[in-house]
Design a protein around this motif. Structure first.
Motif, short mmCIF file in Angstrom:
data_model
loop_
_atom_site.label_atom_id
_atom_site.label_comp_id
_atom_site.label_asym_id
_atom_site.label_seq_id
_atom_site.Cartn_x
_atom_site.Cartn_y
_atom_site.Cartn_z
N LEU A 1 25.50 77.71 -44.24
CA LEU A 1 24.20 77.14 -43.88
C LEU A 1 23.23 77.47 -44.99
N GLU A 2 22.51 76.45 -45.48
CA GLU A 2 21.52 76.66 -46.54
C GLU A 2 20.17 76.16 -46.07
N ILE A 3 19.17 77.03 -46.12
CA ILE A 3 17.81 76.71 -45.70
C ILE A 3 16.90 76.94 -46.90
N GLY A 4 16.01 76.00 -47.18
CA GLY A 4 15.16 76.07 -48.36
C GLY A 4 13.94 76.97 -48.17
N ASP A 5 12.81 76.54 -48.71
CA ASP A 5 11.60 77.36 -48.78
C ASP A 5 10.52 76.83 -47.83
N GLY B 1 16.04 71.42 -45.96
CA GLY B 1 15.28 71.46 -47.20
C GLY B 1 14.06 72.36 -47.15
N HIS B 2 12.94 71.87 -47.69
CA HIS B 2 11.73 72.66 -47.86
C HIS B 2 10.59 72.10 -47.00
N ASP B 3 9.68 72.99 -46.61
CA ASP B 3 8.40 72.61 -45.99
C ASP B 3 8.58 71.83 -44.68
N SER C 1 14.97 73.34 -30.97
CA SER C 1 15.64 72.31 -31.76
C SER C 1 17.02 72.79 -32.19
N HIS C 2 17.97 71.86 -32.26
CA HIS C 2 19.35 72.16 -32.64
C HIS C 2 19.74 71.32 -33.84
N ILE C 3 20.25 71.98 -34.88
CA ILE C 3 20.78 71.30 -36.06
C ILE C 3 22.24 71.65 -36.17
N ALA C 4 23.10 70.69 -35.88
CA ALA C 4 24.54 70.93 -35.79
C ALA C 4 25.18 70.95 -37.18
N HIS C 5 26.48 71.14 -37.19
CA HIS C 5 27.24 71.31 -38.44
C HIS C 5 27.11 70.09 -39.35
N ASP C 6 26.96 70.40 -40.64
CA ASP C 6 26.97 69.41 -41.72
C ASP C 6 25.81 68.43 -41.68
N CYS C 7 24.74 68.77 -40.97
CA CYS C 7 23.54 67.95 -41.03
C CYS C 7 22.85 68.14 -42.38
N ARG C 8 22.07 67.15 -42.76
CA ARG C 8 21.24 67.20 -43.95
C ARG C 8 19.82 66.86 -43.54
N VAL C 9 18.94 67.83 -43.61
CA VAL C 9 17.53 67.63 -43.28
C VAL C 9 16.74 67.73 -44.57
N GLY C 10 15.93 66.72 -44.86
CA GLY C 10 15.20 66.68 -46.12
C GLY C 10 14.01 67.62 -46.15
N ASP C 11 12.93 67.19 -46.81
CA ASP C 11 11.72 68.00 -46.96
C ASP C 11 10.59 67.39 -46.13
N HIS C 12 9.67 68.25 -45.71
CA HIS C 12 8.44 67.81 -45.03
C HIS C 12 8.71 67.09 -43.71
N GLY D 1 26.97 84.49 -40.43
CA GLY D 1 27.69 83.56 -41.28
C GLY D 1 27.23 83.62 -42.72
N ARG D 2 27.74 82.69 -43.54
CA ARG D 2 27.32 82.61 -44.95
C ARG D 2 26.04 81.77 -45.01
N THR D 3 24.94 82.43 -44.66
CA THR D 3 23.65 81.77 -44.53
C THR D 3 22.73 82.21 -45.66
N THR D 4 22.16 81.24 -46.36
CA THR D 4 21.20 81.49 -47.43
C THR D 4 19.86 80.90 -47.02
N ILE D 5 18.83 81.72 -47.06
CA ILE D 5 17.48 81.32 -46.66
C ILE D 5 16.55 81.58 -47.83
N GLY D 6 15.72 80.60 -48.17
CA GLY D 6 14.86 80.70 -49.34
C GLY D 6 13.60 81.51 -49.11
N ARG D 7 12.56 81.14 -49.83
CA ARG D 7 11.31 81.90 -49.87
C ARG D 7 10.33 81.44 -48.79
N ASP D 8 9.54 82.39 -48.32
CA ASP D 8 8.34 82.12 -47.52
C ASP D 8 8.62 81.30 -46.26
N ASN D 9 9.77 81.51 -45.67
CA ASN D 9 10.04 80.91 -44.36
C ASN D 9 9.49 81.81 -43.26
N ARG D 10 9.12 81.19 -42.15
CA ARG D 10 8.66 81.95 -41.00
C ARG D 10 9.59 81.61 -39.83
#
Length: 262
Positions: A80-84, A108-110, A117-128, A48-57
């Protein structure tokens, strides 16, 4: 060039930073972009149109960017957008968004996201945030920063969980959880506020006192929700050291659409 195992399949249209590593038998689609330092484990599928940031494992067998589990979805170009600096463990599944809700699932980040774990469509997950094993977020769920979710938790669609809240093991979350609160059980109940987590984040005594008072106003004095909200708003003047925490709670209560856990 990225470090791509010879058995991996990476579409020529994918954009991978030169420092990305891709493990054996992984599959990466043409619209995927992956930032510097990220590692993709064996047998992962990222599409899909997935963007993944830096230093993810990203550990083995994760599925990121698959189409949403929504019968209304008709192949639209959602994202889908995934941060750092996220840790995404084995067998996690994150889906694309659907057009009617903005079309983007965001992480988000960190964050520390454990296996299955499952994160379904249009969820918003913050940081930490910390999502323990088998955390299941239905569509349109929102998690604030520093939320902790125990294992085997299911969160109903459109539910919001406020920043610094904690959800205990095997809880069925069907209403909004205000910031700072500690909930568990099925049916879910508020057990107190997340004092251990807040102390670990170096909340001052003044801030902890204000959060304790907000908990009392909402849950211990028999007030109506409107009355409790008015009393909470007044704390910003009476307890200025905690004004930012009071504002966070006030904004959350004003924005709640499913009703808060009480």
């Amino acid at each position: 060039m990225p470090q791509i195992h010879p058995t991996a399949i990476v579409d020529p249209g994918a954009e991978l930073d030169a420092s990305v590593s891709v493990g054996p038998y992984a599959v990466i689609g043409p619209k995927v972009r992956i930032g510097a330092g990220t590692s993709v484990g064996p047998h992962c599928v990222i599409e899909g149109r997935t963007t993944i940031g830096r230093d993810n494992r990203i550990f083995q067998f994760a599925s990121l960017g698959a189409i949403p589990q929504d019968k209304k979805y008709a192949g639209e170009d959602t994202a889908l957008e995934i941060g750092d600096r996220n840790t995404i463990r084995e067998f996690c599944t994150f889906n694309l968004g659907v057009p009617g809700a903005g079309g983007i699932t965001r992480v988000g980040h960190d964050n520390w996201i454990m296996a299955y774990s499952h994160i379904a469509h249009d969820c918003r997950v913050g940081d930490h945030t910390t999502l323990s094993n088998n955390t299941t977020l239905a569509g349109h769920v929102e998690l604030g920063d520093w939320v902790t979710v125990g294992g085997l938790v299911g969160i109903h669609q459109f539910v919001k969980v406020g920043a610094h809240a904690m959800v205990g093991f095997a809880t069925a979350v069907s209403q909004d959880v205000p910031p700072f609160m500690l909930v568990d059980g099925n049916p879910m109940a508020v057990r107190g506020f997340n004092i251990v987590g807040l102390k670990r984040r170096d909340f001052s005594a003044a801030r902890l006192a204000a959060i304790k008072q907000m908990h009392r106003l909402l849950y211990r004095q028999g007030r109506t929700l409107d009355d409790a909200r008015a009393a909470i708003d007044a704390l910003a003047v009476d307890m200025p050291d905690a004004a930012v925490d009071v504002q966070l709670m006030s904004a959350f209560l004003a924005d709640s659409t499913r009703g808060i856990a009480r």
